[in-house]
Design a protein around this motif. Structure first.
Motif, short mmCIF file in Angstrom:
data_model
loop_
_atom_site.label_atom_id
_atom_site.label_comp_id
_atom_site.label_asym_id
_atom_site.label_seq_id
_atom_site.Cartn_x
_atom_site.Cartn_y
_atom_site.Cartn_z
N PHE A 34 81.72 -20.46 -9.59
CA PHE A 34 81.07 -21.87 -9.67
C PHE A 34 79.75 -22.04 -10.45
N ARG A 35 79.26 -21.05 -11.12
CA ARG A 35 78.07 -21.14 -11.79
C ARG A 35 76.91 -21.70 -11.12
N VAL A 36 76.74 -20.95 -9.96
CA VAL A 36 75.65 -21.32 -9.26
C VAL A 36 74.71 -20.33 -9.06
N ALA A 62 74.74 -27.80 -0.20
CA ALA A 62 75.68 -27.69 -1.52
C ALA A 62 76.20 -26.29 -1.25
N MET A 338 82.13 -24.46 -19.86
CA MET A 338 81.40 -25.78 -19.33
C MET A 338 82.54 -26.64 -18.99
N ARG A 339 83.70 -25.91 -18.76
CA ARG A 339 84.86 -26.98 -17.99
C ARG A 339 84.59 -26.84 -16.31
N SER A 340 85.07 -27.96 -16.10
CA SER A 340 84.93 -28.09 -14.51
C SER A 340 85.85 -27.07 -13.80
N ILE A 341 85.62 -26.73 -12.41
CA ILE A 341 86.04 -25.74 -11.73
C ILE A 341 87.04 -26.37 -10.49
N THR A 343 89.41 -25.85 -7.04
CA THR A 343 89.48 -24.88 -5.89
C THR A 343 90.53 -23.80 -6.30
N GLN B 136 79.80 -32.18 -3.23
CA GLN B 136 79.79 -31.40 -4.36
C GLN B 136 81.10 -31.18 -4.55
N ALA B 204 73.12 -26.47 -21.04
CA ALA B 204 74.44 -26.96 -21.19
C ALA B 204 75.39 -26.42 -19.85
N SER B 208 76.31 -29.80 -19.17
CA SER B 208 77.61 -30.02 -19.93
C SER B 208 77.13 -30.33 -21.43
N ARG B 214 78.55 -32.87 -15.41
CA ARG B 214 79.59 -32.45 -15.03
C ARG B 214 79.98 -30.96 -15.17
N GLY B 215 81.17 -30.42 -15.11
CA GLY B 215 81.34 -29.18 -15.37
C GLY B 215 80.96 -28.43 -14.14
N PRO B 216 80.66 -26.98 -14.26
CA PRO B 216 80.32 -26.08 -13.37
C PRO B 216 79.26 -26.46 -12.67
N GLU B 218 78.29 -29.24 -11.28
CA GLU B 218 78.42 -30.27 -10.23
C GLU B 218 78.77 -29.46 -8.71
N TRP B 219 78.76 -28.14 -8.66
CA TRP B 219 78.64 -27.58 -7.34
C TRP B 219 77.28 -27.32 -6.92
N MET B 220 76.23 -27.79 -7.57
CA MET B 220 74.85 -27.63 -7.23
C MET B 220 74.50 -29.01 -6.38
N HIS B 221 73.42 -28.53 -5.84
CA HIS B 221 72.62 -29.78 -5.12
C HIS B 221 71.18 -29.92 -5.60
#
Lengths: 399, 452
Positions: A34-36, A62, A338-341, A343, B136, B204, B208, B214-216, B218-221
């Motif tokens: 999730f790149r977090v 989050a 950079m692509r969205s992920i 589930t 998210q 990036a 992005s 957007r992209g990875p 968007e799982w952040m807050h």
């Protein structure tokens, strides 16, 4: 006939340590998926930060933040597990002086490491924006000296040639690996603005090495039995393949880490290419084990186990590759990292990573067991559980 | 030591022990005239050829039977033992060598192109106030669902005809270049290229490729900033923030968010990356406006070339105007009276009436839609949750000019003296020691919160 120089609690503890290490790998894998990794740019934080800070818990719902701090919490607990494991392993040292020397060095290392963390925290809090980085020189140097002390007692233990020396050395190395891994994880956050995801990739790669060491510790804790080792010739025939298999799996995991963190074109190609090498080596090793009349009874389980892991891993790898690189639509215009992920792809990628770690665990366990030499009578006689063996007439055998 | 080579040794043993056909010969302890045979768990095949060795161990003889591989091809052992080490070493060296080739400091691939916008363009939020923050992980679907609610309005760029989209793509590329070779009138290409490299390395992963947020990430807050709307929350008296304000955000980060401080980057790197972020914003906003015009049939595909240049010039003029903005140099009034007056302005419906939105000074969890269509929680001002500037000058500007991107209104009706009082109060809200006793009691009167 069994030779048991390791206390039972330590065996269970080593298994628990490996299970918790697997959980850390799972959480780390989720973080990368999730790149977090930078969802909380502050480090160091208290291990119990997520639990004690109600404001964070309720105001930061989050998933990324929760995963990151759960990873930090479980990673801290693996440190506790590794410390107990190392101290417990050194408690089995028969030589009294060496035992206490080992304890002293481990405790020194632990205190130096805690001081390093404390100094890092103070430097971080005292740091002014734009003021450059200050390094914990004193505690860092003390840590280095303590690590050298631990290595010295490890060498002395190896020279003493007492039973269980391998376990003690591996447990000490495992503890040091866990400590280094913790620092790498912290610096991955701390130095992100200088090194970006490169340090994250190193952290991910070294995590596999740490997992391998903890696996070896677990195997070394297992009791020895007569007949659990291969004859010399058979061992020499299989052991190089097992060692090579572990090396290749580690390499493959490193390429995987590089693909996941940077999607570098070189790493993509190497990861694909090495997948064939891993499969080929694994199949060769499996066939050799199953074809051997002496190895099959002892390591047949590992062979079937590897086949199962490999089959699922190849499937997951193909799915992960298609999901990441072979997509169509607007997302295809973006670089892979950079692509969205969604589930589904997250589950596939994380499972692929986790199964890769499981493959490494199995490979290391097999390699460690294959390297064993037969238990000698002298070693057997050192075990408190040594019984009188069954006796038959020599004439019945030696015709 | 005796060696028995090439004998069908196991077969003979089995014939003597039919009740226990399998024996472990690798560890047989031999003492004088007896030896101990340890049974194998799964049995052993007959006919194994091997080597039998007796070794003196203490007062025992250890007898070891080593079976030959069955059959062992000629030269195989040498092949396994002899070639494996060099092969592994060569493989290790090769991989370590290649590991150095996967660096990430080179910026974007020159063949990479900016993708055309594919996610919905937010226009207006649903009428009903949100009750929770935007979740998210699936932002595009959340925004697209606004169209199903009263008041919600979004535009889907995928509804635009294919040839118009292609014309739009071509024109945007002509105007703004590619990620590796970006262009923006009035900014040097080399500065943008350097900024692109810094952005690719540090920014990036959250913001992005196109600055969409957007992209990875968007799982952040909270969600990373979407530059394409042309909206920013930085304190400013103009439509756009000044490059200095953006640089300050990059250097200091945004406390309480995932935006970390990049204070170890050099000044030139910061300037370059800010220039590149402005490039992304201008490009994204131009694209957004063109999509809206195409969707509303205000222009046709043939007008895109002309229209895009006009829009880009207009947006860039706003940025250039913002660059000339001078930050106010204020001194907050001291004394408890000023804070009391500021408190009255904050709470009074006839004053600034801040409390109508910041109910109970932000103690309550209240949510509002912002300029990107995201439901966000209003800050708890008693905790100092000033993400977009906590210095007096920034607070002053936020109160005076509002935060349009967060739908916070401006306060042009306040005099300078009133504004300073109000700023002094807001500044002191998260610093209880500065507050007069009566004001402090009022702020802490919330039963659910005792620690400001």
């Amino acid at each position: 006939m069994m030779m048991n120089t390791v206390p039972r609690w330590l065996r269970y503890w080593s298994i628990a340590t490996l299970v918790v290490a697997g959980l850390v790998v799972l959480l780390g894998s989720l973080i990368t998926t999730f790149r977090v990794g930078m969802s909380d740019p502050v480090w160091p934080t208290e291990p119990w930060f997520l639990v004690s800070n109600n404001e964070v818990w309720f105001n930061e719902p989050a998933p990324g933040f929760l995963i990151e701090h759960t990873h930090r919490l479980v990673a801290w607990s693996i440190g506790i597990f590794a410390v107990v494991l190392a101290l417990g392993a050194w408690a089995t040292e028969p030589n009294r002086r060496l035992r206490w020397a080992g304890f002293a060095m481990l405790v020194w290392l632990l205190l130096a490491y805690l001081a390093l963390h404390g100094e890092m925290g103070s430097l971080w809090r005292a740091r002014k924006l734009g003021g450059g980085l200050a390094w914990p020189a004193v505690s860092g140097f003390t840590c280095l000296l303590a690590a050298l002390g631990v290595l010295t007692v490890c060498v002395l233990s190896l020279q003493s040639r007492t039973a269980g020396r391998g376990l003690r050395v591996l447990a000490a190395l495992g503890l040091m690996a866990v400590m280094i891994q913790g620092l790498l994880g912290g610096y991955r956050v701390f130095l992100d603005q200088l090194m970006g995801t490169q340090l994250a990739a190193i952290h991910g790669s070294f995590g596999q090495v740490t997992l391998a060491l903890l696996t070896a510790v677990m195997v070394a804790c297992a009791p020895r039995r007569t007949g659990d080792a291969l004859p010399e010739a058979e061992r020499k025939r299989l052991a190089p393949w097992a060692v090579g298999f572990v090396c290749i799996v580690v390499m493959q995991l490193i390429w995987g880490v590089w693909v996941r963190h940077m999607a570098s074109p070189v790493a993509q190609r190497l990861h694909l290419f090495t997948a064939f090498v891993v499969s080929g080596t694994a199949l060769t090793l499996i066939i050799r084990i199953l074809a051997s009349s002496t190895a099959r009874p002892r390591y047949g389980f590992y062979a079937y186990h590897l086949i199962a892991i490999l089959a699922v891993q190849v499937y997951l790898g193909v799915e992960a590759y298609i999901g990441k690189f072979a997509i169509v639509g607007p997302e295809a215009m973006l670089p892979p990292n950079m692509r969205s992920i969604d589930t589904t792809s997250a589950v596939i990628r994380t499972s692929h990573t986790l199964l890769g770690a499981l493959l490494l665990v199995s490979a290391v366990a097999l390699m460690t067991r294959l390297q064993r030499k037969p238990v000698t009578h002298v070693e057997l006689s050192q075990s408190p559980e040594y019984p009188e063996p069954q006796v038959v007439q020599a004439s019945a055998v030696l015709v | 030591m005796r060696k028995l080579l090439g004998q069908d040794y196991l077969g003979r043993a089995r014939s003597k022990r039919p009740d226990n056909p399998a024996y472990q010969f690798s560890e047989v302890h031999h003492q004088e005239t007896t030896c101990h045979l340890l049974p194998l768990p799964l049995g052993e095949r007959a006919g194994v050829r091997g080597e039998l060795q007796f070794t003196q161990v203490s007062n025992f003889h250890e007898l070891q039977f080593t079976p030959h591989p069955n059959p062992l091809p000629q030269g195989e052992r040498e092949q396994v033992g002899g070639l494996s080490k060099p092969v592994w070493c060569a493989f290790l060296c090769l991989t370590l060598f290649l590991a150095g080739c996967s660096g990430s400091n080179v910026g974007y691939d020159p063949h990479l192109r900016y993708p055309l916008r594919d996610d919905v363009v937010f226009l207006s939020a649903p009428q009903d106030a949100p009750t929770a923050a935007t979740p998210q992980g699936n932002l595009n679907a959340t925004l697209a669902a606004y169209a199903n609610h009263p008041g919600g309005k979004v535009v889907d760029p995928r509804d635009i005809p294919h040839q118009d989209r292609e014309a739009l793509r071509t024109e945007l590329e002509t105007l703004f270049g590619t990620p590796a070779n970006p262009k923006l009138p009035g900014t040097s290409d080399s500065e943008l290229v350097e900024g692109s490299k810094v952005y690719a390395r540090h920014c990036a992963s959250c913001h992005s490729l196109t600055g969409s947020g957007r992209g990875p990430g968007e799982w952040m807050h909270p969600f990373p900033r979407d530059f394409r709307a042309g909206l920013f929350k930085s304190a400013t008296s103009h439509a756009k923030p000044s490059p200095t304000a953006l640089k300050r955000i990059v250097r200091h980060g945004v406390p309480g968010t995932v935006m970390q401080a990049y204070d170890l980057l050099s000044d030139s790197e910061l300037n370059h990356v800010v220039a590149y972020a402005i490039h992304l914003s201008v490009r994204g906003e131009t694209e957004r406006r063109l999509i809206l015009k195409l969707e509303a049939d205000e222009i046709e595909g043939t007008d895109i070339a002309t229209e895009s240049k006009l829009i880009a010039a207009k947006i860039q003029a706003e940025w250039q105007t913002a660059a000339t903005a001078v930050e106010p140099n204020i001194t907050l009034p001291t004394g408890e009276d000023a804070i009391r007056r500021g408190h009255e302005l904050f709470a009074s419906p006839t004053g600034a009436s801040c409390i109508s939105c910041h109910a109970r000074y932000g103690h309550d969890d209240q949510y509002r839609y912002d300029g990107w269509g995201l439901a966000v929680k209003l800050p708890n001002l008693t905790r100092g949750e000033h993400r977009w500037g906590r210095e007096p000058a920034e607070l002053y500007q936020h109160i005076r000019y509002g935060i349009p991107a967060a739908n916070m209104p401006a306060n042009p009706q306040l005099t300078d003296a009133q504004l300073l009082d109000l700023t002094a109060f807001v500044y002191a809200m998260s610093r209880p020691a500065m507050l007069p006793d009566d004001v402090r009691k009022t702020l802490l009167s919330d039963p659910g919160d005792t620690t400001p």
